[in-house]
Scaffold this motif. Structure first.
Motif, short mmCIF file in Angstrom:
data_model
loop_
_atom_site.label_atom_id
_atom_site.label_comp_id
_atom_site.label_asym_id
_atom_site.label_seq_id
_atom_site.Cartn_x
_atom_site.Cartn_y
_atom_site.Cartn_z
N PRO A 199 -72.13 -34.83 47.08
CA PRO A 199 -73.12 -35.89 46.85
C PRO A 199 -72.60 -36.96 45.90
CG PRO A 199 -73.68 -33.90 45.62
CD PRO A 199 -72.54 -33.53 46.51
N HIS A 201 -74.51 -38.18 43.64
CA HIS A 201 -75.21 -37.95 42.38
C HIS A 201 -76.05 -36.70 42.52
CE1 HIS A 201 -79.01 -38.74 39.94
NE2 HIS A 201 -78.07 -38.66 39.01
N PHE A 202 -76.26 -36.00 41.41
CA PHE A 202 -77.22 -34.90 41.43
C PHE A 202 -77.98 -34.89 40.11
CE2 PHE A 202 -73.23 -33.03 39.89
CZ PHE A 202 -73.64 -32.35 38.75
N TYR A 203 -79.20 -34.35 40.16
CA TYR A 203 -80.06 -34.34 38.97
C TYR A 203 -80.79 -33.02 38.89
CZ TYR A 203 -83.59 -35.66 35.54
OH TYR A 203 -84.38 -35.70 34.43
N TYR A 211 -82.21 -32.36 42.74
CA TYR A 211 -82.13 -33.21 43.91
C TYR A 211 -80.73 -33.80 43.99
CZ TYR A 211 -83.15 -37.46 41.08
OH TYR A 211 -83.15 -38.48 40.16
N ASP A 213 -78.26 -36.75 45.77
CA ASP A 213 -78.26 -38.06 46.41
C ASP A 213 -76.94 -38.31 47.12
OD1 ASP A 213 -80.82 -39.13 45.51
OD2 ASP A 213 -79.93 -39.28 43.51
N TRP A 214 -77.03 -38.82 48.34
CA TRP A 214 -75.87 -39.34 49.06
C TRP A 214 -76.12 -40.82 49.28
CZ3 TRP A 214 -77.52 -34.38 49.62
CH2 TRP A 214 -76.56 -33.36 49.61
N ARG A 221 -78.12 -48.38 45.43
CA ARG A 221 -78.35 -46.94 45.35
C ARG A 221 -79.70 -46.52 45.91
NH1 ARG A 221 -75.93 -45.59 39.29
NH2 ARG A 221 -73.72 -45.72 39.86
N THR A 226 -81.63 -38.26 50.20
CA THR A 226 -81.90 -37.44 49.02
C THR A 226 -82.49 -36.11 49.47
OG1 THR A 226 -82.29 -39.34 47.57
CG2 THR A 226 -83.23 -37.24 46.88
N TYR A 228 -83.97 -32.38 48.11
CA TYR A 228 -84.45 -31.55 47.00
C TYR A 228 -84.17 -30.09 47.35
CZ TYR A 228 -86.87 -35.77 45.50
OH TYR A 228 -87.16 -37.05 45.09
#
Length: 244
Positions: A199, A201-203, A211, A213-214, A221, A226, A228
C-alpha cells in the motif's frame, strides 16, 4: 619669615623633580596566549543520523516497513494507467460514473430530508448519498462538483463508492458481494498485497484495526482504493474506491 618659607618651597620643588627622574619608561608588547589542542589522542568520528521509519509492529508481517516514513507513507502508487474493474451486488460499476448510469443499472437514490436528485451542490463541494437496488443491497456514493458554479446532484459525477460492511462477516447485512480489482469479501490481508502490491499508506485505527490506502498517484491522494482490515481476524471490514 618670608625668606624661610621661600627656601622651604624651593626645596620641596627640587625634591619632587628628583623623584620623577627615578622612574624608568616601561614599554610593553601585547601578550598573546596560544591554545594548544591535543588531537593526537582523538579520532574523527562520523555520526550518521538514522532515517526515521515507521515503528509499527504489525505491518512488518505484510510489507517492507523500511519503505514507509514516520507517518506510514511511501512512494508506492497504482500508476496513472490504473483502471478500476468493479462488480458489486450483480452490477458492473465504473469510475467515473453518473447518476444516470446508476438509475439505468437498477439503483435507486434513497432520498432524505438532506438531499434528492435535484439538490444543489455548490462549486467545489461534495454530497454523500445512499443507493439501494431491487435486492435490498445498499451502496454509498459521493457526488462531487468540480466546476466553478453550482450544479444539481444528478448533473455531477460520482467520484467515490463506499461499501461500509463486509456482508460475509455481518449477519443480515445490507451490503452485498464485491469484487474490486480482484479484492473480494473473502480476501485475506496477504491477498490484498498480492493483488494490489504494497500500500501507499497505512493507518492504525486501534489495536487490530487498520486501513490501507493504494493511491493512484502522488498528485491526488483522494483517488485510489482504501481497504479496512482486521489483523486479528485477517479479514476485510469495508472497502472504498475513488477517482476524482
Amino acid at each position: 619669615m618670608k625668606k624661610i618659607l621661600s627656601i622651604l618651597l624651593c626645596g620641596i620643588i627640587a625634591l619632587s623633580l628628583s623623584a620623577c627622574g627615578e622612574f624608568e619608561e616601561v614599554t610593553s608588547e601585547p601578550v598573546t596566549s596560544e591554545i594548544v589542542s591535543d588531537t593526537s589522542s582523538q579520532e574523527k568520528v562520523e555520526i550518521k543520523i538514522p532515517e526515521i521509519k515507521s515503528e509499527d509492529d504489525v505491518m512488518p508481517s505484510y510489507v517492507d516497513i523500511s519503505l514507509y516514513d514516520e507517518e506510514n507513507y511511501s512512494d508506492i502508487y497504482l500508476g496513472k494507467n490504473f483502471k478500476f474493474k468493479v462488480t458489486y451486488a450483480g452490477s458492473a460499476i465504473k469510475l467515473p460514473w453518473t447518476y444516470k448510469d446508476m438509475i439505468e443499472d437498477g439503483w435507486k437514490l434513497i432520498a432524505s430530508d438532506e438531499y434528492n436528485e435535484n439538490s444543489q451542490i455548490m462549486a467545489g463541494k461534495s454530497i454523500t448519498v445512499e443507493f439501494d437496488n431491487e435486492y435490498g443491497k445498499k451502496i454509498t456514493a459521493v457526488f462531487h462538483n468540480g466546476t466553478k458554479s453550482s450544479l444539481l446532484l444528478k448533473e455531477c459525477p460520482i467520484v467515490k463508492f463506499v461499501i461500509k460492511e463486509n456482508g460475509l462477516n455481518v449477519p443480515e447485512s445490507a451490503y452485498g458481494q464485491f469484487w474490486v480489482n480482484g479484492v473480494s469479501n473473502l480476501s485475506a490481508i496477504t491477498d490484498l498485497i498480492e493483488l494490489l502490491g504494497s500500500p501507499s499508506h497505512f493507518y492504525r485505527i486501534s489495536e487490530n484495526k487498520y486501513y490501507l490506502d493504494w493511491f493512484i498517484s502522488a498528485s491526488d491522494r483522494r483517488s485510489g482504493i482504501t481497504v479496512y482490515v482486521d489483523t486479528a481476524e485477517d479479514h476485510i471490514d469495508a472497502i472504498e474506491f475513488s477517482l476524482y
